[in-house]
Motif scaffolding. Structure first.
Motif: not given
Length: 554
Positions: A380-388, A446-452, A456-458, A487-490
């Motif tokens: 796993k690697y975070k290519i951006l602070p909010d994108l893994q 890919f997992e994007y942290s839209a908020t705390d 969002l995942r793909a 998918g999404l996680g909340y």
């Protein structure tokens, strides 16, 4: 198009065993965890909650205190099968196969004059094998397959050890269709299940960066099949020619001389036909306890990078169950005719043919089966602070299915005939060379942290088939496949998370006539496993998966 909302005796036996590896291709990791689906199953370095038991037990050290995990996964199958006749199609000069020919049964021509554009053998509904009833149960058109899972973990305060267990389904799939469906000669009803009902696990946090873990899976394995039988082969074509061209003048005028010369083959009330139904077979086998283990390592030096690797052991099983065979009248009449003549009796004795084929046969069946080992590693690697991004590479030992051997508790009429064609067949056993391959596969997510709270995942996972091109078949119509996930996680609060996911798997396959020895290959030596010999086959499989996961900390 139909939504499901999802061939010979020996072929049926083969299909029962073959369904395990083939379904493994279709159902592997589709019903374990919803978040993993949305990440292309690339989660070895970032396993999801208690499902780490399966994907990498070392990651259980990430779970603190007492946690529970409940999931519900719903799968809808749309499986289409298409059969058509190529140019010059015939079996020993006959082409009036009712599967692809519109000619009336009383048409005197042995060659088809009106071919169908195609014959559809689409799957019509989902099916499941019910252990208590010990039979396949149809869910009905429009009903999906449902796979609920649950798990619990506990990490004592201040301890480096985490304990967990879960119940989940590494593989669940089943299909069925109504009587008369063209696809029934490779399984009218098929069900395969591997359910892990207990998985005691332990993980140890070596230091802040490194964890190790192991789990023991106690699983139930079942394989069940109901299939129609037929042998479109030149040898059967010869028997039809003898009946129609040689026996016809003697029909009703036979005598001792003709009986001796023709081995009694003309003394039958129904002739053999390469396109005729030879009967039906039902088989079910199971093992209540099939143990295996998983061992994993997780190296997590920072929040931005992690590496994980897992080994999932093989599980060697001795499946046991019952079989039931409904023999059609034509083969019974052939053996009866041979035994009505002195020369026929001698010929049957020389060949080792049975003296009588009963209307039905039943008994016990067993086979040794190895659920294949699997190894997978990823980062796993975070290519951006909010994108893994997650990337995994895995290998499954499908080559363990080099050969299957089925053992019966008594002599089987069809095997006494089939043993003339192969050294792998005896009166009470059948060994089938499969030639499966052990491919490498990869997945990316890919997992994007839209908020705390919101993620969002793909994901995407191309699945390379373990089935060689010359062994493809329609039992589960899938070869190479692609799995897409969203998918999404909340996070509702610091103790409660919900994941929603949708997955879509697709696979199209084209099996040209005479290209697969387990579906449509012609030739005298391809009697047993080719119910669609000489026909073109196309398949189109779509699987839609919806999932909901609820996790909470106590």
């Amino acid at each position: 198009m139909k939504n499901i909302q999802l061939r010979p005796l020996v072929a049926a036996i083969f299909l029962t065993g073959c369904s395990t590896p083939v379904f493994a291709q279709l159902g592997l990791n589709l019903s374990v965890d919803v978040r993993s689906l949305t990440m292309g199953n690339a989660v070895t370095a970032d396993p999801p909650g208690i499902s780490a038991i399966h994907f990498n037990p070392a990651a259980l050290t990430k779970l603190k205190g007492l946690q529970t995990d409940v999931q519900g996964i719903v799968a809808n199958f749309n499986i289409q099968k298409e059969f058509s006749a190529p140019q010059g199609y015939n079996v020993f000069g006959y082409s009036d196969d009712p599967l692809i020919c519109n000619d009336a049964p009383d048409n005197p021509s042995s060659l088809c004059t009106d071919y169908k554009d195609k014959a559809n053998g689409d799957v019509e509904y989902a099916s499941l094998y019910v252990p208590i009833l010990k039979k396949i149960v149809d869910l009905g058109a429009g009903w999906p397959v449902v796979a609920p899972t649950a798990g619990i973990s506990y990490n004592p305060p201040g301890s480096k050890l985490t304990y967990a267990t879960a119940a989940y389904a590494p593989m669940v799939a089943g299909f069925g269709s109504e009587d008369g469906n063209p696809g029934n000669f490779m399984g009218q009803q098929v069900a395969i299940e591997r359910i892990t009902y207990l998985s005691p696990s332990i993980a140890y946090q070596v230091n802040d960066e490194l964890s190790i873990g192991a789990s023991v899976g106690m699983s139930y394995q079942a394989v069940a099949l109901k299939t129609d039988l037929r042998f479109p082969n030149e040898m059967i074509g010869v028997l039809r020619m003898v009946d129609e061209a040689v026996c016809a003048p003697f029909r009703g005028n036979s005598n001792v001389i003709t009986d001796l010369l023709l081995f009694g083959m003309c003394n039958t009330n129904e002739s053999m036909n390469p396109f005729g139904k030879f009967g039906q077979m039902q088989v079910s086998m199971e093992q209540s306890l099939s143990p295996s283990f998983n061992v994993g390592v997780l190296w997590d030096p920072s929040d931005d990078f992690g590496f994980g690797i897992v080994y999932q052991s093989a599980a060697k099983m001795r499946l046991k169950g019952k079989y039931f065979i409904d023999n059609a009248n034509a083969p019974r009449e052939l053996i009866k005719g041979l035994n009505s003549s002195a020369t026929g009796q001698i010929l049957a004795a020389i060949l080792g043919f049975p003296g009588y084929i009963p209307p039905t046969e039943s008994g016990l069946i067993a086979m040794d089966l190895e659920y294949p080992a699997h190894v997978q590693g990823g980062i796993k690697y975070k290519i951006l602070p909010d994108l893994q991004v997650n990337f995994d590479l895995g290998w499954t030992d499908f080559k363990a299915w080099e050969k299957f051997k089925f053992e019966f508790d008594r002599q089987i009429s069809a095997l006494k005939i089939a043993k003339l064609l192969s050294n792998n067949v005896s009166d009470q056993s059948l060994a089938l060379p499969l030639g499966f391959q052990s491919p490498w596969n990869w997945g990316i997510g890919f997992e994007y942290s839209a908020t705390d709270r919101l993620k969002l995942r793909a994901g995407y996972e191309p699945r390379t088939s373990s089935i060689p091109d010359d062994k493809r078949n329609t039992l589960v119509p899938i070869n190479n496949a692609q799995l897409f996930g969203l998918g999404l996680g909340y996070r509702f609060d610091e103790d409660t998370d919900i994941d929603l996911s949708v997955g879509f798997l697709r696979s199209r396959d084209n099996i040209p006539a005479n290209s697969s020895s387990m579906a449509n290959k012609t030739g005298v030596d391809n009697l047993l496993l080719n119910p669609y010999a000489g026909l073109n086959i196309k398949t189109n499989t779509k699987v839609t998966i919806l999932g909901l996961n609820y996790r909470t900390r106590w």
